[in-house]
Design a protein around this motif. Structure first.
Motif, mmCIF file in Angstrom:
data_model
loop_
_atom_site.group_PDB
_atom_site.id
_atom_site.type_symbol
_atom_site.label_atom_id
_atom_site.label_comp_id
_atom_site.label_asym_id
_atom_site.label_seq_id
_atom_site.Cartn_x
_atom_site.Cartn_y
_atom_site.Cartn_z
ATOM 1 N N GLU A 174 9.561 6.233 -9.780
ATOM 2 C CA GLU A 174 9.087 5.001 -10.406
ATOM 3 C C GLU A 174 10.198 3.958 -10.461
ATOM 4 O O GLU A 174 9.958 2.768 -10.222
ATOM 5 N N SER A 183 0.831 -1.209 0.000
ATOM 6 C CA SER A 183 0.000 0.000 0.000
ATOM 7 C C SER A 183 0.861 1.252 0.000
ATOM 8 O O SER A 183 0.511 2.257 -0.646
ATOM 9 N N LEU A 187 3.699 6.148 -5.405
ATOM 10 C CA LEU A 187 3.644 6.346 -6.854
ATOM 11 C C LEU A 187 2.583 7.380 -7.240
ATOM 12 O O LEU A 187 2.784 8.167 -8.167
ATOM 13 N N LYS A 188 1.471 7.389 -6.537
ATOM 14 C CA LYS A 188 0.420 8.378 -6.816
ATOM 15 C C LYS A 188 0.911 9.785 -6.499
ATOM 16 O O LYS A 188 0.670 10.727 -7.265
ATOM 17 N N LYS A 189 1.627 9.918 -5.382
ATOM 18 C CA LYS A 189 2.151 11.225 -4.993
ATOM 19 C C LYS A 189 3.194 11.720 -5.986
ATOM 20 O O LYS A 189 3.269 12.919 -6.284
ATOM 21 N N HIS A 190 3.999 10.792 -6.503
ATOM 22 C CA HIS A 190 5.098 11.169 -7.401
ATOM 23 C C HIS A 190 4.803 10.752 -8.843
ATOM 24 O O HIS A 190 5.718 10.364 -9.580
ATOM 25 N N ALA A 191 3.549 10.838 -9.243
ATOM 26 C CA ALA A 191 3.157 10.437 -10.591
ATOM 27 C C ALA A 191 3.985 11.176 -11.638
ATOM 28 O O ALA A 191 4.122 12.401 -11.583
ATOM 29 N N GLN A 212 3.657 1.647 -1.487
ATOM 30 C CA GLN A 212 4.141 1.857 -2.850
ATOM 31 C C GLN A 212 3.097 2.552 -3.713
ATOM 32 O O GLN A 212 3.420 3.460 -4.497
ATOM 33 N N GLU A 213 1.844 2.146 -3.579
ATOM 34 C CA GLU A 213 0.780 2.770 -4.367
ATOM 35 C C GLU A 213 0.619 4.242 -4.006
ATOM 36 O O GLU A 213 0.459 5.099 -4.875
ATOM 37 N N ILE A 214 0.656 4.532 -2.717
ATOM 38 C CA ILE A 214 0.543 5.927 -2.256
ATOM 39 C C ILE A 214 1.726 6.749 -2.762
ATOM 40 O O ILE A 214 1.573 7.878 -3.237
#
Length: 257
Positions: free
Chosen positions: A227, A211, A217-221, A213-215
Motif C-alpha cells: 500500500e 488498472s 492492491l487487491k492481490k496484496h490487500a 495499481q488496482e490489481i
C-alpha cells in the motif's frame, strides 16, 4: 519522511519488479520517441550490434527491433523482466536476433569497441549518468552512438518541494547544459538533445498504471508495504502534474569520437 515521499529505492525490489512487470513501460517514453531518436543515428546495418541496458520488459526494445536489422542484446537485473522480455521477443518473431539476459548495468560482458549503439531509456540513473556514460564509452566502436534518457532540470531555480524530492531520490539530477557538458567530457559529440513530451509521462507511463495499481492492491490487500508503494507511485504522479514545467526526462544522443 512519510511513506509517500520515500524514494522508490527504499522499497523491496521484488515488489517493484512484480508491479512493473504488469505494465508495458517501466519509465516515461513512447514508440514515437524511440523512432525519433533512431533518425539521428547513422550507419546501422544488419551487422550492427546494439545493447539496450536496463531494458525492463522491453517495451522500447521491441520498437528498436522493428526499426533496425542488427543484433540486439538487452540486459536487466530482474529475472522476471527478462523472462517476460524473451516471451515478447518470441511472440513478435524477433527471438533470432533479439535476446534478453540477466545482468548488472555496471558489470557488462561486452568487449571493448564491440557495440555500434548503446541504448538506455529510464535506467542509467541506477549507475548514475556520469559513471554510466564513462564506463560504456569503451564498449562502443569509434563512431558508435549512445542514446539515453535522464531526469533533468529545465530551469536553474525551482520550488523547494520538487527540488528536495528529486535531490533525495536522485542527487545526480542536473540541468540539460551540465549533462551535455558531461557527455562532451566523456568523449562524445553531442548529436541531439530533446525533452520528452508530456504524453510520454501521462499517456504511456502513468495512465497504464491505473488498472495495474488496482490489481496490485487487491492481490496484496492488507499488506502495508504494498500500500505504501502504491501511495508513493501516486504521489510521484501528482508531483509531475504539479511541477512538470521544471523537470522531466531528456534524451541525450552522443557519438563516440
Amino acid at each position: 519522511m512519510n511513506n509517500e515521499n520515500k524514494s522508490i529505492h527504499e522499497f523491496d525490489f521484488n515488489l517493484i519488479c512484480e508491479y512493473f512487470s504488469n505494465v508495458e513501460r517501466q519509465g516515461p517514453g513512447s514508440p514515437e520517441i524511440t523512432i525519433k531518436v533512431l533518425s539521428f543515428i547513422d550507419n546501422l546495418t544488419s551487422e550492427s550490434r546494439i545493447a539496450d541496458i536496463g531494458c525492463g520488459t522491453g517495451g522500447q526494445t521491441m520498437v528498436l527491433a522493428q526499426h533496425t536489422s542488427g543484433e540486439i542484446t538487452a540486459i536487466d537485473i530482474f529475472p522476471k523482466f527478462i523472462e517476460q522480455f524473451n516471451i515478447n521477443a518470441t511472440q513478435l518473431g524477433f527471438n533470432n536476433r533479439v535476446k534478453g539476459i540477466v545482468g548488472s548495468m555496471d558489470n557488462l560482458h561486452f568487449k571493448d569497441e564491440e557495440l555500434d549503439l548503446i541504448w538506455s531509456e529510464g535506467a542509467i540513473y541506477n549507475v548514475g549518468f556520469e559513471q554510466g556514460i564513462n564506463q560504456w564509452h569503451k564498449l562502443l566502436k569509434k563512431g558508435g552512438y549512445l542514446a539515453v534518457t535522464e531526469a533533468s532540470w529545465f530551469t536553474d531555480e525551482r520550488p523547494t518541494e520538487i527540488n528536495d524530492f528529486w535531490n533525495d531520490a536522485y542527487p545526480e539530477i542536473d540541468t540539460i547544459p551540465n549533462k551535455v557538458a558531461q557527455m562532451q567530457k566523456a568523449g562524445y559529440i553531442p548529436v541531439a538533445t530533446f525533452i520528452l513530451p508530456e504524453n510520454c509521462w501521462t499517456e504511456h507511463f502513468y495512465m497504464p498504471q491505473a488498472s495495474a495499481q488496482e490489481i496490485f492492491l487487491k492481490k496484496h490487500a492488507g499488506n502495508k508495504t504494498a500500500e505504501d508503494f502504491i501511495a508513493n507511485q501516486r504521489h510521484e504522479m501528482k508531483l509531475y502534474n504539479k511541477y512538470k514545467a521544471y523537470y522531466g526526462y531528456v534524451f541525450y544522443i552522443g557519438k563516440k569520437i
